[in-house]
Scaffold this motif. Sequence first.
Motif, PDB file in Angstrom:
ATOM      1  N   THR A 273    -129.836 101.863  13.814  1.00 21.41           N
ATOM      2  CA  THR A 273    -130.169 102.606  14.848  1.00 21.41           C
ATOM      3  C   THR A 273    -129.071 102.985  15.858  1.00 21.41           C
ATOM      4  N   TRP A 274    -129.052 104.036  16.916  1.00 18.27           N
ATOM      5  CA  TRP A 274    -128.008 104.308  17.630  1.00 18.27           C
ATOM      6  C   TRP A 274    -127.540 103.033  18.465  1.00 18.27           C
ATOM      7  N   ALA A 275    -128.620 102.135  18.962  1.00 14.59           N
ATOM      8  CA  ALA A 275    -128.231 101.057  19.690  1.00 14.59           C
ATOM      9  C   ALA A 275    -127.444 100.253  18.893  1.00 14.59           C
ATOM     10  N   ASP A 276    -127.101 100.286  17.464  1.00 16.37           N
ATOM     11  CA  ASP A 276    -125.959  99.465  17.017  1.00 16.37           C
ATOM     12  C   ASP A 276    -124.784  99.782  17.347  1.00 16.37           C
ATOM     13  N   VAL A 277    -124.696 101.331  17.869  1.00 14.60           N
ATOM     14  CA  VAL A 277    -123.286 101.369  18.117  1.00 14.60           C
ATOM     15  C   VAL A 277    -122.846 100.758  19.439  1.00 14.60           C
ATOM     16  N   GLY A 278    -123.713 100.608  20.334  1.00 12.38           N
ATOM     17  CA  GLY A 278    -123.590  99.980  21.610  1.00 12.38           C
ATOM     18  C   GLY A 278    -123.392  98.450  21.346  1.00 12.38           C
ATOM     19  N   ALA A 279    -124.118  97.912  20.469  1.00 12.89           N
ATOM     20  CA  ALA A 279    -124.252  96.216  20.301  1.00 12.89           C
ATOM     21  C   ALA A 279    -122.759  96.011  19.421  1.00 12.89           C
ATOM     22  N   ILE A 280    -122.256  96.995  18.671  1.00 19.05           N
ATOM     23  CA  ILE A 280    -120.930  96.669  18.146  1.00 19.05           C
ATOM     24  C   ILE A 280    -119.615  96.878  19.094  1.00 19.05           C
ATOM     25  N   GLY A 281    -119.880  97.889  20.020  1.00 15.58           N
ATOM     26  CA  GLY A 281    -118.644  97.973  20.934  1.00 15.58           C
ATOM     27  C   GLY A 281    -118.691  96.784  21.841  1.00 15.58           C
ATOM     28  N   TRP A 282    -120.119  96.403  22.401  1.00 15.14           N
ATOM     29  CA  TRP A 282    -120.009  95.018  23.412  1.00 15.14           C
ATOM     30  C   TRP A 282    -119.762  93.792  22.685  1.00 15.14           C
TER      31      TRP A 282
END
Lengths: 331, 100
Positions: free
Chosen positions: A133-142
């Motif tokens: 999902t797109w939220a994975d991009v956020g979780a990876i960065g964070w």
Amino acid sequence: MYTQALDVQGLEPAAPIDAASLEQRFLERVDAEEKIEPKDWMPNRYRNTLIRQISQHAHSEIVGMLPEGNWITRAPTLLRKSILIAKVQDEGGHGAYLYSAAETLGVSRDQLVEQLLCGKAKYSSIFNYPTPTWADVGAIGWLVDGAAIMNQIPLCRCSYGPYARAMVRICREESFHQRQGYDLMLQLARGTAEQKRMAQDALNRWWWPALMMFGPPDAESTHSSDSQRWKIKRFSNDELRQKFVDFTVPQARFLGLTLPDPLLRWNEATERHEFGPIDWNEFNQVLKGNGPCNVERLAARRAAHEEGAWVREAAMAHAEKQRRRKASIAA
Amino acid sequence: MGERVEDKHQWPLYEVFIRARGGLDHKHAGSLHAADAPMAIEHARDVYTRRQEGVSIWVVRSTDITASDPADADSLFEPARDKVYRHPTFYEIPDEVKTL
């Protein structure tokens, strides 16, 4: 100087100074916080430890482009797409800095790439998880970049000069990665119920693998003691992991998201967070190649390498042609 | 020039030097592989100046650099150590004397 093309082999001095006194002098320099440079004498074990660590680190940056690269064509806005492209390009750059640092130790780029592609070299297990999902991009960065920063900041003071200098450059850029990830999570967490659910789901999947990024518990860590003696490594795996948890818990709370650990609690006495047991069996399985995406990641790297071969060869042929043409004009 | 044919497939190594701003010296930034010098400049742009770190780039084949040997450091640099008279602070000038 950043090159093994210069004479790094001139390690054995003409007069037979014994290895013990060379090693003694080396250790004194390390103790005095002097940087060891490529042409300086160093013990073979130090050299090999660095080659292994720096090249694994470089491979991780390169393979790390894949999980997020997956979302470049589907980023929800032009701004998010630009940010993601910039971040993935940075990872490629970090890989390039690190390969260069490893090459100063007398190993060639071709050897390093070959070790990755044949499956012999390791890279961070985290990149063998999927990004559905797109939220994975956020979780990876964070989380993933956050954990990476925690690991990498002490490496800026590592005893090997080229590695330390590469890490300074990397850390300067890595902060953007973590902040764009948190910003993305914040936007989702403040969005619709469905967006918030998506952010929570990504957090649930990335939390434990992020904690595993710090490596096995101190008691089982095989390379730690030498690395600490040589000032390659400054803090233990468990120390850094604890620090990461302490930093991240309030950040998650601010997002209104829940960390997927029922045993997580604040310990008043130690002023640290206690957290549940990590599934090291999962970690070992992923490391051995049995993670959800190991096969896919290596296949993608191999395809990129093979499909790019004609470009590399053509560039060399062109350069050679230009050189000859220049030489014949000059003659 | 580097006549030595190394690995046919491996692009040669270049050292990269960047001038951060007008008025400053070019400073060693790192190294990279490229087929030739123009490509090395382009790669250096992408690898070392993604955040406006420079206004000018030099590249040079690593094999074209001659470096001093760390083993010679004593004989090269030690003789300068006891020549304190090369520094202005060696000379004590009376307070009455100005602008010196």
